[in-house]
Design an enzyme around this catalytic site. Sequence first.
Site, PDB file in Angstrom:
ATOM      1  N   TYR A  55       2.549  -4.606  13.254  1.00  0.00           N
ATOM      2  CA  TYR A  55       2.283  -5.334  12.545  1.00  0.00           C
ATOM      3  C   TYR A  55       0.971  -6.131  13.438  1.00  0.00           C
ATOM      4  O   TYR A  55       0.810  -5.196  14.279  1.00  0.00           O
ATOM      5  CB  TYR A  55       3.683  -7.046  14.437  1.00  0.00           C
ATOM      6  CG  TYR A  55       4.719  -7.267  12.856  1.00  0.00           C
ATOM      7  CD1 TYR A  55       4.004  -8.221  11.828  1.00  0.00           C
ATOM      8  CD2 TYR A  55       5.584  -7.015  13.773  1.00  0.00           C
ATOM      9  CE1 TYR A  55       5.467  -8.575  11.137  1.00  0.00           C
ATOM     10  CE2 TYR A  55       7.127  -7.899  13.125  1.00  0.00           C
ATOM     11  CZ  TYR A  55       6.430  -8.350  11.988  1.00  0.00           C
ATOM     12  OH  TYR A  55       7.318  -8.419  10.913  1.00  0.00           O
ATOM     13  N   GLU A  57      -0.445  -9.570  12.362  1.00  0.00           N
ATOM     14  CA  GLU A  57      -1.139 -10.086  12.170  1.00  0.00           C
ATOM     15  C   GLU A  57      -2.729 -11.277  12.325  1.00  0.00           C
ATOM     16  O   GLU A  57      -2.951 -10.528  13.858  1.00  0.00           O
ATOM     17  CB  GLU A  57      -0.480 -12.075  13.109  1.00  0.00           C
ATOM     18  CG  GLU A  57       0.570 -12.211  12.612  1.00  0.00           C
ATOM     19  CD  GLU A  57       2.510 -11.386  12.441  1.00  0.00           C
ATOM     20  OE1 GLU A  57       2.010 -10.122  13.012  1.00  0.00           O
ATOM     21  OE2 GLU A  57       3.784 -11.800  12.388  1.00  0.00           O
ATOM     22  N   ASP A 201      -7.707 -14.589 -12.379  1.00  0.00           N
ATOM     23  CA  ASP A 201      -7.209 -14.103 -12.023  1.00  0.00           C
ATOM     24  C   ASP A 201      -6.956 -13.178 -13.093  1.00  0.00           C
ATOM     25  O   ASP A 201      -6.773 -12.830 -14.282  1.00  0.00           O
ATOM     26  CB  ASP A 201      -5.902 -15.109 -12.060  1.00  0.00           C
ATOM     27  CG  ASP A 201      -4.194 -13.575 -11.709  1.00  0.00           C
ATOM     28  OD1 ASP A 201      -4.156 -12.679 -11.713  1.00  0.00           O
ATOM     29  OD2 ASP A 201      -2.862 -14.276 -11.732  1.00  0.00           O
ATOM     30  N   LYS A 231      -1.863  -2.257 -10.281  1.00  0.00           N
ATOM     31  CA  LYS A 231      -1.663  -2.543 -12.079  1.00  0.00           C
ATOM     32  C   LYS A 231      -3.059  -1.243 -12.604  1.00  0.00           C
ATOM     33  O   LYS A 231      -2.649  -0.810 -12.493  1.00  0.00           O
ATOM     34  CB  LYS A 231      -1.825  -3.747 -13.092  1.00  0.00           C
ATOM     35  CG  LYS A 231      -0.590  -4.732 -12.640  1.00  0.00           C
ATOM     36  CD  LYS A 231      -0.549  -6.513 -13.128  1.00  0.00           C
ATOM     37  CE  LYS A 231       0.715  -7.316 -13.390  1.00  0.00           C
ATOM     38  NZ  LYS A 231       0.034  -7.999 -11.847  1.00  0.00           N
ATOM     39  N   ARG A 237       1.998  -1.727  -4.587  1.00  0.00           N
ATOM     40  CA  ARG A 237       1.832  -3.153  -5.170  1.00  0.00           C
ATOM     41  C   ARG A 237       1.244  -4.342  -3.839  1.00  0.00           C
ATOM     42  O   ARG A 237       1.492  -3.771  -2.937  1.00  0.00           O
ATOM     43  CB  ARG A 237       3.558  -3.623  -5.114  1.00  0.00           C
ATOM     44  CG  ARG A 237       3.977  -2.681  -6.284  1.00  0.00           C
ATOM     45  CD  ARG A 237       5.643  -3.151  -6.567  1.00  0.00           C
ATOM     46  NE  ARG A 237       5.197  -4.104  -7.424  1.00  0.00           N
ATOM     47  CZ  ARG A 237       5.349  -3.847  -8.257  1.00  0.00           C
ATOM     48  NH1 ARG A 237       5.713  -2.566  -8.865  1.00  0.00           N
ATOM     49  NH2 ARG A 237       5.687  -4.632  -9.335  1.00  0.00           N
TER      50      ARG A 237
END
Length: 419
Positions: A55, A57, A201, A231, A237
Amino acid sequence: MTSNLEYLEQNDPAVFAALKGEEERQRSGIELIPSENYTHAEVLAALGSVFTNKYSEGYPGRRYYGGQEYTDQIENLARDRAKAVFRCEHANVQPLSGSAMNQAVYLGLLEPGDTILAMDLSHGGHLTHGAPVSHMGKLFNFVRYVTDPVDGSIDFDQVRNDALAHKPKLLLCGYTSYPRDIDYAAFKAIADEVGAITMTDASHFGGLVAGDAMKNPFDFGFDVVTTTTHKSLRGPRGGMVLCKKEFASKIDKSVFPGLQGGPHMNAIAAIAVTLLKAQQPEFKQYAQQVLRNASTLATELMNRQASLVTGGTDNHMMVMNTMTSYGLDGRVAEEVLDQAAITTNKQIIPDDPNPPLRPSGIRIGTPAATARGMVESDMVQLAEWINTCLRNPEDQALLAKTRGDVEDFCRQFPVPGLE
Ligand code: DSN
Protein backbone atom coordinates in the site's frame (compact mmCIF):
# COMPACT_ATOMS: atom_id res chain seq x y z
CA MET A 1 12.54 -24.29 -7.92
CA THR A 2 8.78 -24.30 -8.41
CA SER A 3 7.65 -21.31 -10.48
CA ASN A 4 4.60 -19.24 -9.59
CA LEU A 5 2.79 -20.64 -12.62
CA GLU A 6 3.54 -24.20 -11.51
CA TYR A 7 2.02 -23.39 -8.10
CA LEU A 8 -1.05 -22.07 -9.88
CA GLU A 9 -1.31 -25.22 -11.99
CA GLN A 10 -1.07 -27.45 -8.92
CA ASN A 11 -3.37 -25.49 -6.63
CA ASP A 12 -6.00 -23.93 -8.89
CA PRO A 13 -6.23 -25.97 -12.08
CA ALA A 14 -9.46 -24.19 -13.15
CA VAL A 15 -7.83 -20.75 -13.26
CA PHE A 16 -4.66 -22.22 -14.74
CA ALA A 17 -6.64 -23.90 -17.54
CA ALA A 18 -8.42 -20.64 -18.41
CA LEU A 19 -5.10 -18.80 -18.42
CA LYS A 20 -3.56 -21.36 -20.76
CA GLY A 21 -6.64 -21.19 -22.98
CA GLU A 22 -6.34 -17.42 -23.24
CA GLU A 23 -2.62 -17.70 -24.02
CA GLU A 24 -3.41 -20.07 -26.87
CA ARG A 25 -6.24 -17.83 -28.13
CA GLN A 26 -3.86 -14.87 -28.20
CA ARG A 27 -1.20 -16.95 -29.94
CA SER A 28 -3.32 -18.65 -32.59
CA GLY A 29 -5.57 -15.79 -33.75
CA ILE A 30 -5.13 -12.32 -35.20
CA GLU A 31 -5.90 -9.54 -32.74
CA LEU A 32 -7.34 -6.52 -34.54
CA ILE A 33 -9.20 -4.68 -31.77
CA PRO A 34 -7.54 -1.25 -31.97
CA SER A 35 -7.37 -0.75 -28.21
CA GLU A 36 -5.67 -4.08 -27.49
CA ASN A 37 -2.03 -5.02 -27.67
CA TYR A 38 0.62 -7.49 -26.52
CA THR A 39 2.70 -6.17 -23.67
CA HIS A 40 6.38 -6.88 -23.06
CA ALA A 41 7.73 -9.82 -21.01
CA GLU A 42 9.34 -7.33 -18.60
CA VAL A 43 5.94 -5.68 -18.02
CA LEU A 44 4.36 -9.06 -17.19
CA ALA A 45 7.22 -9.68 -14.74
CA ALA A 46 6.68 -6.34 -12.98
CA LEU A 47 2.91 -6.88 -12.87
CA GLY A 48 3.31 -10.28 -11.25
CA SER A 49 5.81 -8.97 -8.68
CA VAL A 50 5.80 -8.30 -4.93
CA PHE A 51 4.87 -4.64 -5.58
CA THR A 52 1.30 -5.94 -5.63
CA ASN A 53 1.64 -6.50 -1.86
CA LYS A 54 2.29 -2.86 -1.00
CA TYR A 55 0.00 0.00 0.00
CA SER A 56 1.40 3.42 -0.96
CA GLU A 57 -1.28 6.07 -0.46
CA GLY A 58 0.24 9.47 -1.12
CA TYR A 59 3.11 10.39 -3.42
CA PRO A 60 6.89 9.79 -3.29
CA GLY A 61 8.30 11.36 -0.11
CA ARG A 62 4.77 11.95 1.32
CA ARG A 63 3.16 8.57 2.01
CA TYR A 64 0.67 7.43 4.60
CA TYR A 65 2.33 4.03 5.17
CA GLY A 66 5.89 3.02 6.03
CA GLY A 67 8.22 0.85 3.98
CA GLN A 68 8.22 3.00 0.86
CA GLU A 69 11.89 3.14 -0.14
CA TYR A 70 11.40 1.02 -3.25
CA THR A 71 7.90 2.17 -4.18
CA ASP A 72 9.17 5.77 -4.13
CA GLN A 73 11.99 4.79 -6.50
CA ILE A 74 9.52 3.09 -8.81
CA GLU A 75 6.99 5.92 -8.90
CA ASN A 76 9.70 8.56 -9.41
CA LEU A 77 11.11 6.53 -12.28
CA ALA A 78 7.67 6.21 -13.89
CA ARG A 79 6.91 9.93 -13.49
CA ASP A 80 10.31 11.08 -14.80
CA ARG A 81 10.14 8.75 -17.78
CA ALA A 82 6.58 9.87 -18.57
CA LYS A 83 7.71 13.52 -18.56
CA ALA A 84 10.66 12.70 -20.84
CA VAL A 85 8.63 10.57 -23.27
CA PHE A 86 5.73 13.04 -23.61
CA ARG A 87 7.81 16.25 -23.18
CA CYS A 88 5.60 17.57 -20.39
CA GLU A 89 6.09 19.27 -17.03
CA HIS A 90 4.15 16.95 -14.74
CA ALA A 91 2.95 13.35 -14.74
CA ASN A 92 0.59 11.48 -12.44
CA VAL A 93 0.91 7.73 -13.02
CA GLN A 94 -1.55 6.53 -10.37
CA PRO A 95 -4.95 6.41 -12.19
CA LEU A 96 -6.23 2.86 -12.18
CA SER A 97 -7.85 3.15 -15.60
CA GLY A 98 -8.77 5.45 -18.44
CA SER A 99 -12.12 6.39 -16.94
CA ALA A 100 -10.52 7.28 -13.58
CA MET A 101 -7.87 9.46 -15.22
CA ASN A 102 -10.45 11.50 -17.15
CA GLN A 103 -12.69 11.81 -14.09
CA ALA A 104 -9.70 13.03 -12.08
CA VAL A 105 -9.12 15.84 -14.59
CA TYR A 106 -12.73 17.02 -14.66
CA LEU A 107 -13.19 16.78 -10.88
CA GLY A 108 -9.81 18.40 -10.17
CA LEU A 109 -9.96 21.33 -12.55
CA LEU A 110 -13.71 22.07 -12.78
CA GLU A 111 -16.79 22.43 -10.59
CA PRO A 112 -19.86 20.18 -11.02
CA GLY A 113 -22.16 21.73 -13.60
CA ASP A 114 -19.33 23.35 -15.56
CA THR A 115 -19.44 23.02 -19.32
CA ILE A 116 -17.12 20.72 -21.29
CA LEU A 117 -17.05 20.69 -25.09
CA ALA A 118 -16.18 17.19 -26.34
CA MET A 119 -16.74 14.74 -29.20
CA ASP A 120 -20.06 12.91 -29.42
CA LEU A 121 -19.95 9.19 -28.59
CA SER A 122 -21.30 7.93 -31.91
CA HIS A 123 -18.81 10.13 -33.77
CA GLY A 124 -15.87 8.62 -31.89
CA GLY A 125 -15.82 10.16 -28.41
CA HIS A 126 -15.47 8.02 -25.29
CA LEU A 127 -18.12 7.31 -22.65
CA THR A 128 -16.25 9.63 -20.27
CA HIS A 129 -16.45 12.42 -22.84
CA GLY A 130 -19.97 13.08 -21.65
CA ALA A 131 -22.17 10.25 -22.87
CA PRO A 132 -25.48 10.71 -21.01
CA VAL A 133 -25.22 7.17 -19.55
CA SER A 134 -21.92 7.96 -17.80
CA HIS A 135 -21.77 9.57 -14.36
CA MET A 136 -19.60 12.30 -15.84
CA GLY A 137 -22.37 13.06 -18.33
CA LYS A 138 -24.70 13.65 -15.39
CA LEU A 139 -22.25 15.65 -13.27
CA PHE A 140 -21.00 18.09 -15.91
CA ASN A 141 -22.73 19.98 -18.70
CA PHE A 142 -21.30 18.35 -21.81
CA VAL A 143 -21.85 19.95 -25.19
CA ARG A 144 -20.91 17.54 -27.97
CA TYR A 145 -19.45 18.26 -31.39
CA VAL A 146 -19.92 15.89 -34.32
CA THR A 147 -18.11 15.08 -37.54
CA ASP A 148 -18.93 16.03 -41.11
CA PRO A 149 -21.42 13.52 -42.63
CA VAL A 150 -19.56 13.44 -45.95
CA ASP A 151 -15.85 13.27 -45.18
CA GLY A 152 -15.86 12.65 -41.41
CA SER A 153 -13.71 15.68 -40.64
CA ILE A 154 -14.28 17.77 -37.50
CA ASP A 155 -16.26 20.89 -38.39
CA PHE A 156 -14.25 23.63 -36.65
CA ASP A 157 -16.84 26.29 -37.52
CA GLN A 158 -19.33 24.27 -35.47
CA VAL A 159 -16.82 23.71 -32.66
CA ARG A 160 -16.12 27.46 -32.55
CA ASN A 161 -19.81 28.39 -32.62
CA ASP A 162 -20.51 25.93 -29.80
CA ALA A 163 -17.57 27.30 -27.83
CA LEU A 164 -18.73 30.91 -28.25
CA ALA A 165 -22.32 30.00 -27.37
CA HIS A 166 -21.64 27.72 -24.38
CA LYS A 167 -18.34 29.12 -23.00
CA PRO A 168 -16.86 25.74 -21.95
CA LYS A 169 -14.35 25.65 -19.09
CA LEU A 170 -12.65 22.75 -20.83
CA LEU A 171 -12.25 21.91 -24.52
CA LEU A 172 -11.60 18.20 -25.00
CA CYS A 173 -10.32 16.46 -28.10
CA GLY A 174 -9.34 12.83 -28.48
CA TYR A 175 -11.35 9.76 -29.35
CA THR A 176 -11.97 6.10 -28.93
CA SER A 177 -13.29 5.40 -32.41
CA TYR A 178 -12.13 7.98 -34.92
CA PRO A 179 -9.65 7.14 -37.68
CA ARG A 180 -8.13 10.59 -38.25
CA ASP A 181 -5.48 12.77 -36.65
CA ILE A 182 -6.38 15.93 -34.71
CA ASP A 183 -5.84 19.57 -35.69
CA TYR A 184 -4.55 20.68 -32.29
CA ALA A 185 -3.75 24.22 -33.44
CA ALA A 186 -7.39 24.74 -34.45
CA PHE A 187 -8.67 23.43 -31.09
CA LYS A 188 -6.17 25.56 -29.18
CA ALA A 189 -7.13 28.74 -31.04
CA ILE A 190 -10.82 28.20 -30.20
CA ALA A 191 -10.04 27.38 -26.56
CA ASP A 192 -7.93 30.52 -26.21
CA GLU A 193 -10.76 32.61 -27.62
CA VAL A 194 -13.11 31.49 -24.83
CA GLY A 195 -10.52 30.96 -22.07
CA ALA A 196 -10.98 27.16 -21.90
CA ILE A 197 -8.47 24.63 -20.60
CA THR A 198 -7.25 22.37 -23.44
CA MET A 199 -7.25 18.62 -22.92
CA THR A 200 -6.52 15.66 -25.22
CA ASP A 201 -7.56 12.13 -24.36
CA ALA A 202 -4.76 10.34 -26.21
CA SER A 203 -5.60 6.90 -24.86
CA HIS A 204 -5.72 5.25 -28.25
CA PHE A 205 -2.67 6.90 -29.77
CA GLY A 206 -0.52 7.59 -26.68
CA GLY A 207 2.04 5.06 -27.89
CA LEU A 208 2.10 6.64 -31.34
CA VAL A 209 2.81 10.05 -29.76
CA ALA A 210 5.46 8.46 -27.53
CA GLY A 211 7.04 6.89 -30.62
CA ASP A 212 6.98 10.24 -32.49
CA ALA A 213 4.73 8.80 -35.18
CA MET A 214 1.84 11.15 -34.37
CA LYS A 215 1.71 14.76 -33.21
CA ASN A 216 2.17 15.63 -29.54
CA PRO A 217 -0.56 17.96 -28.17
CA PHE A 218 1.98 19.60 -25.81
CA ASP A 219 3.83 20.91 -28.90
CA PHE A 220 0.68 22.96 -29.58
CA GLY A 221 0.47 24.40 -26.06
CA PHE A 222 -2.14 21.98 -24.67
CA ASP A 223 -2.65 22.01 -20.90
CA VAL A 224 -3.54 18.39 -20.16
CA VAL A 225 -3.09 15.06 -21.94
CA THR A 226 -4.46 11.80 -20.60
CA THR A 227 -3.57 8.38 -21.91
CA THR A 228 -4.18 4.81 -20.95
CA THR A 229 -1.03 2.76 -20.75
CA HIS A 230 -2.14 -0.55 -22.27
CA LYS A 231 -3.19 0.36 -25.80
CA SER A 232 -0.65 1.54 -28.38
CA LEU A 233 1.81 2.25 -25.53
CA ARG A 234 1.97 -1.52 -24.85
CA GLY A 235 2.10 -1.34 -21.06
CA PRO A 236 -0.05 -2.67 -18.20
CA ARG A 237 -3.67 -1.63 -17.78
CA GLY A 238 -3.72 1.85 -16.25
CA GLY A 239 -3.87 5.55 -16.96
CA MET A 240 -1.73 8.67 -16.70
CA VAL A 241 -2.52 12.37 -16.45
CA LEU A 242 0.18 14.52 -18.04
CA CYS A 243 -0.04 18.29 -17.63
CA LYS A 244 1.56 21.68 -17.30
CA LYS A 245 3.08 22.47 -13.89
CA GLU A 246 0.34 24.98 -13.06
CA PHE A 247 -2.21 22.13 -12.91
CA ALA A 248 0.03 19.62 -11.11
CA SER A 249 -1.16 20.14 -7.55
CA LYS A 250 -4.87 20.10 -8.46
CA ILE A 251 -4.43 16.96 -10.55
CA ASP A 252 -2.47 15.12 -7.86
CA LYS A 253 -5.02 15.98 -5.17
CA SER A 254 -7.83 14.95 -7.48
CA VAL A 255 -6.34 11.50 -8.16
CA PHE A 256 -5.45 10.96 -4.47
CA PRO A 257 -7.20 11.49 -2.10
CA GLY A 258 -10.00 12.86 -4.30
CA LEU A 259 -10.82 9.82 -6.40
CA GLN A 260 -8.65 6.86 -5.42
CA GLY A 261 -7.00 5.23 -2.45
CA GLY A 262 -3.91 3.06 -2.74
CA PRO A 263 -2.24 3.08 -6.14
CA HIS A 264 -1.41 -0.27 -7.74
CA MET A 265 2.36 -0.22 -7.35
CA ASN A 266 2.86 -3.35 -9.46
CA ALA A 267 1.15 -1.53 -12.34
CA ILE A 268 3.25 1.59 -11.71
CA ALA A 269 6.42 -0.54 -11.82
CA ALA A 270 5.16 -1.94 -15.12
CA ILE A 271 4.42 1.58 -16.42
CA ALA A 272 8.02 2.55 -15.60
CA VAL A 273 9.26 -0.42 -17.64
CA THR A 274 6.89 0.45 -20.49
CA LEU A 275 8.19 4.01 -20.66
CA LEU A 276 11.82 2.85 -20.79
CA LYS A 277 10.83 0.63 -23.71
CA ALA A 278 9.06 3.58 -25.35
CA GLN A 279 12.36 5.52 -25.38
CA GLN A 280 14.15 2.87 -27.47
CA PRO A 281 14.66 3.22 -31.23
CA GLU A 282 12.78 -0.07 -31.75
CA PHE A 283 9.65 1.50 -30.30
CA LYS A 284 9.80 4.39 -32.76
CA GLN A 285 10.06 1.86 -35.59
CA TYR A 286 7.12 -0.04 -34.10
CA ALA A 287 4.97 3.12 -33.96
CA GLN A 288 5.74 3.97 -37.60
CA GLN A 289 4.96 0.40 -38.66
CA VAL A 290 1.58 0.51 -36.87
CA LEU A 291 0.64 3.47 -39.10
CA ARG A 292 1.99 1.90 -42.30
CA ASN A 293 0.11 -1.31 -41.56
CA ALA A 294 -3.13 0.56 -40.86
CA SER A 295 -2.83 2.56 -44.05
CA THR A 296 -2.19 -0.58 -46.11
CA LEU A 297 -4.99 -2.55 -44.46
CA ALA A 298 -7.45 0.31 -45.03
CA THR A 299 -6.50 0.61 -48.70
CA GLU A 300 -6.67 -3.15 -49.26
CA LEU A 301 -10.08 -3.41 -47.57
CA MET A 302 -11.46 -0.52 -49.64
CA ASN A 303 -10.00 -2.10 -52.81
CA ARG A 304 -12.23 -5.07 -52.08
CA GLN A 305 -15.74 -4.40 -50.83
CA ALA A 306 -15.38 -2.39 -47.64
CA SER A 307 -16.72 1.05 -46.91
CA LEU A 308 -14.67 2.78 -44.19
CA VAL A 309 -15.93 5.73 -42.18
CA THR A 310 -14.09 8.87 -43.42
CA GLY A 311 -12.74 6.85 -46.36
CA GLY A 312 -9.54 5.66 -44.71
CA THR A 313 -7.27 6.27 -41.75
CA ASP A 314 -4.49 8.56 -40.49
CA ASN A 315 -3.88 6.53 -37.37
CA HIS A 316 -3.87 2.93 -36.16
CA MET A 317 -7.57 2.18 -36.68
CA MET A 318 -10.37 2.03 -39.17
CA VAL A 319 -14.12 1.94 -38.66
CA MET A 320 -15.90 -0.23 -41.21
CA ASN A 321 -19.58 0.28 -42.02
CA THR A 322 -20.44 -3.41 -42.27
CA MET A 323 -24.09 -2.69 -43.14
CA THR A 324 -23.30 -0.81 -46.35
CA SER A 325 -20.26 -3.00 -47.12
CA TYR A 326 -21.71 -6.45 -46.60
CA GLY A 327 -25.28 -6.06 -45.34
CA LEU A 328 -24.23 -7.34 -41.91
CA ASP A 329 -24.62 -5.57 -38.62
CA GLY A 330 -21.52 -5.18 -36.50
CA ARG A 331 -22.43 -7.96 -34.09
CA VAL A 332 -22.79 -10.50 -36.89
CA ALA A 333 -19.60 -9.26 -38.59
CA GLU A 334 -17.68 -9.59 -35.32
CA GLU A 335 -19.04 -13.13 -34.81
CA VAL A 336 -18.25 -14.20 -38.38
CA LEU A 337 -14.65 -12.98 -38.06
CA ASP A 338 -14.36 -14.62 -34.62
CA GLN A 339 -15.13 -17.94 -36.28
CA ALA A 340 -12.06 -17.39 -38.45
CA ALA A 341 -9.89 -16.45 -35.41
CA ILE A 342 -9.82 -12.79 -36.46
CA THR A 343 -10.80 -10.61 -33.50
CA THR A 344 -12.48 -7.23 -34.04
CA ASN A 345 -15.20 -5.39 -32.12
CA LYS A 346 -18.66 -4.22 -33.02
CA GLN A 347 -18.85 -0.45 -33.14
CA ILE A 348 -21.42 2.31 -33.52
CA ILE A 349 -20.77 4.63 -36.44
CA PRO A 350 -21.68 8.35 -36.72
CA ASP A 351 -25.44 8.85 -36.16
CA ASP A 352 -25.88 5.08 -36.10
CA PRO A 353 -29.57 4.17 -36.50
CA ASN A 354 -28.88 0.83 -34.77
CA PRO A 355 -28.39 0.14 -31.03
CA PRO A 356 -24.89 -0.30 -29.50
CA LEU A 357 -25.15 -4.09 -29.19
CA ARG A 358 -26.24 -4.40 -32.84
CA PRO A 359 -24.46 -1.39 -34.37
CA SER A 360 -23.69 -0.79 -38.03
CA GLY A 361 -19.94 -1.32 -37.94
CA ILE A 362 -16.79 -2.81 -36.53
CA ARG A 363 -13.44 -1.34 -35.48
CA ILE A 364 -10.20 -2.75 -36.82
CA GLY A 365 -6.70 -1.73 -35.70
CA THR A 366 -3.08 -2.71 -36.19
CA PRO A 367 -1.19 -2.18 -32.87
CA ALA A 368 -1.32 -5.84 -31.74
CA ALA A 369 -0.63 -7.39 -35.16
CA THR A 370 2.34 -5.04 -35.57
CA ALA A 371 3.67 -6.03 -32.13
CA ARG A 372 3.90 -9.60 -33.49
CA GLY A 373 6.01 -8.39 -36.42
CA MET A 374 3.39 -8.23 -39.17
CA VAL A 375 4.15 -5.83 -42.03
CA GLU A 376 2.38 -4.37 -45.07
CA SER A 377 2.41 -7.59 -47.12
CA ASP A 378 0.67 -9.38 -44.24
CA MET A 379 -2.03 -6.70 -44.25
CA VAL A 380 -2.90 -7.66 -47.84
CA GLN A 381 -3.53 -11.21 -46.64
CA LEU A 382 -5.62 -9.99 -43.68
CA ALA A 383 -7.77 -7.84 -45.97
CA GLU A 384 -8.36 -10.81 -48.23
CA TRP A 385 -9.46 -13.02 -45.33
CA ILE A 386 -11.70 -10.34 -43.79
CA ASN A 387 -13.37 -9.58 -47.11
CA THR A 388 -13.87 -13.25 -48.00
CA CYS A 389 -15.38 -14.11 -44.59
CA LEU A 390 -17.73 -11.12 -44.54
CA ARG A 391 -18.89 -11.87 -48.09
CA ASN A 392 -19.70 -15.44 -47.11
CA PRO A 393 -21.02 -15.24 -43.53
CA GLU A 394 -23.06 -18.46 -43.77
CA ASP A 395 -20.36 -20.63 -45.35
CA GLN A 396 -19.24 -22.71 -42.36
CA ALA A 397 -16.73 -24.72 -44.39
CA LEU A 398 -15.06 -21.57 -45.67
CA LEU A 399 -14.94 -20.02 -42.19
CA ALA A 400 -13.43 -23.21 -40.74
CA LYS A 401 -10.85 -23.40 -43.53
CA THR A 402 -9.96 -19.74 -43.05
CA ARG A 403 -9.53 -20.36 -39.33
CA GLY A 404 -7.01 -23.09 -40.12
CA ASP A 405 -5.17 -20.82 -42.53
CA VAL A 406 -5.12 -17.98 -39.98
CA GLU A 407 -3.76 -20.28 -37.29
CA ASP A 408 -1.01 -21.58 -39.61
CA PHE A 409 -0.14 -18.00 -40.56
CA CYS A 410 0.00 -16.90 -36.91
CA ARG A 411 2.58 -19.56 -36.07
CA GLN A 412 5.16 -17.44 -37.96
CA PHE A 413 4.70 -14.54 -35.54
CA PRO A 414 5.77 -15.00 -31.93
CA VAL A 415 3.65 -13.28 -29.31
CA PRO A 416 5.69 -10.84 -27.18
CA GLY A 417 5.64 -11.89 -23.55
CA LEU A 418 4.66 -15.47 -24.38
CA GLU A 419 7.52 -16.84 -26.46
N1 DSN B 1 -12.47 0.33 -24.20
C1 DSN B 1 -11.65 1.30 -24.87
C2 DSN B 1 -11.61 1.07 -26.34
O1 DSN B 1 -11.75 -0.08 -26.74
O2 DSN B 1 -11.43 1.99 -27.10
C3 DSN B 1 -12.05 2.66 -24.55
O3 DSN B 1 -12.38 2.72 -23.23
